[in-house]
Write an enzyme that holds these catalytic residues in place. Structure first.
Site, PDB file in Angstrom:
ATOM      1  CG  ASN A   7     -21.075 -60.886 -10.092  1.00  0.00           C
ATOM      2  OD1 ASN A   7     -21.339 -59.704 -10.299  1.00  0.00           O
ATOM      3  ND2 ASN A   7     -19.958 -61.456 -10.504  1.00  0.00           N
ATOM      4  NE  ARG A  90     -17.125 -58.798  -8.534  1.00  0.00           N
ATOM      5  CZ  ARG A  90     -16.610 -58.812  -9.728  1.00  0.00           C
ATOM      6  NH1 ARG A  90     -17.185 -59.479 -10.689  1.00  0.00           N
ATOM      7  NH2 ARG A  90     -15.485 -58.165  -9.975  1.00  0.00           N
ATOM      8  CG  HIS A 179      -9.803 -57.899 -10.930  1.00  0.00           C
ATOM      9  ND1 HIS A 179      -8.885 -57.678 -11.939  1.00  0.00           N
ATOM     10  CD2 HIS A 179     -10.983 -58.146 -11.535  1.00  0.00           C
ATOM     11  CE1 HIS A 179      -9.494 -57.771 -13.106  1.00  0.00           C
ATOM     12  NE2 HIS A 179     -10.773 -58.045 -12.894  1.00  0.00           N
ATOM     13  NE  ARG A 238     -11.995 -53.116 -19.026  1.00  0.00           N
ATOM     14  CZ  ARG A 238     -12.128 -53.841 -17.926  1.00  0.00           C
ATOM     15  NH1 ARG A 238     -11.173 -53.882 -17.022  1.00  0.00           N
ATOM     16  NH2 ARG A 238     -13.223 -54.517 -17.720  1.00  0.00           N
ATOM     17  CD  GLU A 383     -13.485 -62.529  -8.551  1.00  0.00           C
ATOM     18  OE1 GLU A 383     -13.567 -63.264  -9.541  1.00  0.00           O
ATOM     19  OE2 GLU A 383     -13.553 -61.300  -8.612  1.00  0.00           O
TER      20      GLU A 383
END
Ligand code: AMP
Length: 397
Positions: A7, A90, A179, A238, A383
């Site tokens: 990743n 990823r 996601h 965010r 993940e």
């Protein structure tokens, strides 16, 4: 089969080495501060953890270091690099073309390069991470697993924005969702727990970045993140969804550029912006418990927005069989789970508050109140495992 999951972020490269036959992680670690003053951490179960400063000018140096650690006599778990059968990468954005996990060849990389402007933060490091890995492991299969691909079956009316249609045609402005690998994993686990692969499931991935996804029959039907990971619920830094005219208003009022406005809603908003304390939910929770009004408000806004999206997905799916909490906040913040699930009995969502407070962290927990119509689960996301298993399937073909 041994699969290395990579990743690559802008200044980091995380990795996990899986032994798929044994179903276990052999080693994992992170190269951080790539291009700055490199730092590497490396862990193998049963061996001493390794942490050291390292010369890491780029991703190529990082992956070379990872391979040398994995094959190191003392710290490693492999006799040689050739024991690695495939690499799973990823990749945050697969655009409209890469709709499922795919073997990465020249054509795929060329396409990913054309969509970098849709994903300026994560696209370039993912591509350079792949190129670096391909260079040092040229003869094995490299697979891309895309965060967006779980959403490739959502209906046009759920992904097209109500702006002039030509803007979608010309610039591919639409909801993509992110996601997806996490939502796919936990929704799959929930369906397994329910013993119903056709179940209607709402998965709340609440972490530093947060998104909520509705799944029916194992396929996503809607998700809260949109064109970028900025949409949906408030996050660490965010804002999540905003009236779109807030942004041009602030640009004019503050005399700032579009880039500065983007930074404001991306890096200075959410829990941090409202609380003025921290983007970390633990810090905000602590301040709230000590009576800090803005910290309390930041958490109330988060809970309010999560509830609103859950309600809208129940309406969209005409019901729900399971609600799932995952990621840093979803898996650990018991108070937040309780607050989200309060006063949702009309929808059939009721939790066992005592068990919610006491269930072990890091494990699957069924926190449903006895007799409730809808199951509520806490499911730790994974993940990396999902990426490894997609890679295994494609590498075997
Ligand atoms: P993630 O992005 O999934 O790593 O999640 C990071 C978020 O999870 C941060 O806001 C953390 O504060 C939050 N988090 C992690 N552990 C806990 C905990 N024990 N209680 C509350 N929040 C937590």
């Amino acid at each position: 089969m041994k699969i290395l999951v990579v990743n690559a972020g802008s200044s980091s490269l995380k990795y996990q080495l899986f032994d798929m036959d044994e179903g276990k992680v052999l080693a994992k670690g992170n190269c951080e501060r790539i291009g700055i003053d490199g730092l590497v951490t490396h862990k193998c179960p049963g061996k001493e953890d390794y942490k050291s400063a390292a010369e890491l000018p780029d991703h190529r140096a990082a992956i070379k270091l990872v391979l040398s650690l994995l094959t190191d006599e003392k710290l490693g778990v492999l006799k040689g690099v050739e024991e690695i059968d495939a690499v799973g990468h990823r990749v945050a954005h697969g655009g409209e073309k890469l709709r499922q996990s795919s073997v990465l060849g020249e054509e795929e990389i060329k396409y990913l390069e054309t969509i970098v402007e849709l994903n300026p933060l994560h696209g370039p490091p993912a591509i350079s991470g792949f190129k670096a890995c391909k260079e040092v492991m040229p003869n094995i299969t490299h697979v891309g697993v895309f965060d967006t691909s779980y959403y490739s079956d959502i209906q046009d009316y759920a992904y097209i924005y109500p702006i002039p249609y030509e803007l979608y045609e010309q610039y591919k402005v639409r909801r993509y969702g992110f996601h997806g690998t996490s939502h796919r994993y936990v929704a799959g686990k929930a369906a397994e727990l329910l013993g119903n692969k056709n179940a209607k499931i709402i998965t709340c991935h609440l972490g530093n970045g947060s998104s909520i996804t509705a799944t029916v029959n194992g396929k996503a039907v809607d998700t809260s993140m949109g064109f970028t990971p900025q949409d949906g619920v408030p996050m660490g830094t965010r804002s999540g969804a905003l009236d779109p005219t807030v942004v041009p208003f602030l640009i004019k009022k503050l005399g700032i550029t579009a880039e500065e406005a983007e930074k404001l809603i991306n890096s200075k908003s959410g829990l941090l912006g409202v609380s003025g304390i921290s983007s970390d939910c633990r810090d905000v929770g602590e301040a709230a418990a000590n009576g800090n009004y803005r910290a309390q408000l930041a958490l109330k806004i988060l809970v309010h927005n999560v509830k609103k999206i859950i309600g809208s997905y129940v309406a969209e799916m005409n019901g729900v069989d399971a609600l799932v909490f995952t990621a840093g906040i979803g898996e650990n913040d018991r108070q937040l789970r309780e607050d989200v699930c309060k006063e949702m009995s009309y929808l059939g969502i009721e939790i066992d508050e005592a068990y919610n407070k006491s269930c072990a962290r890091g494990e699957i927990a069924d926190i449903t109140k006895q007799g409730a119509k809808v199951k509520t689960f806490v499911i730790p996301t994974n993940e990396e495992f999902m990426i490894a298993s997609d890679t295994q399937i494609l590498a075997k073909k």
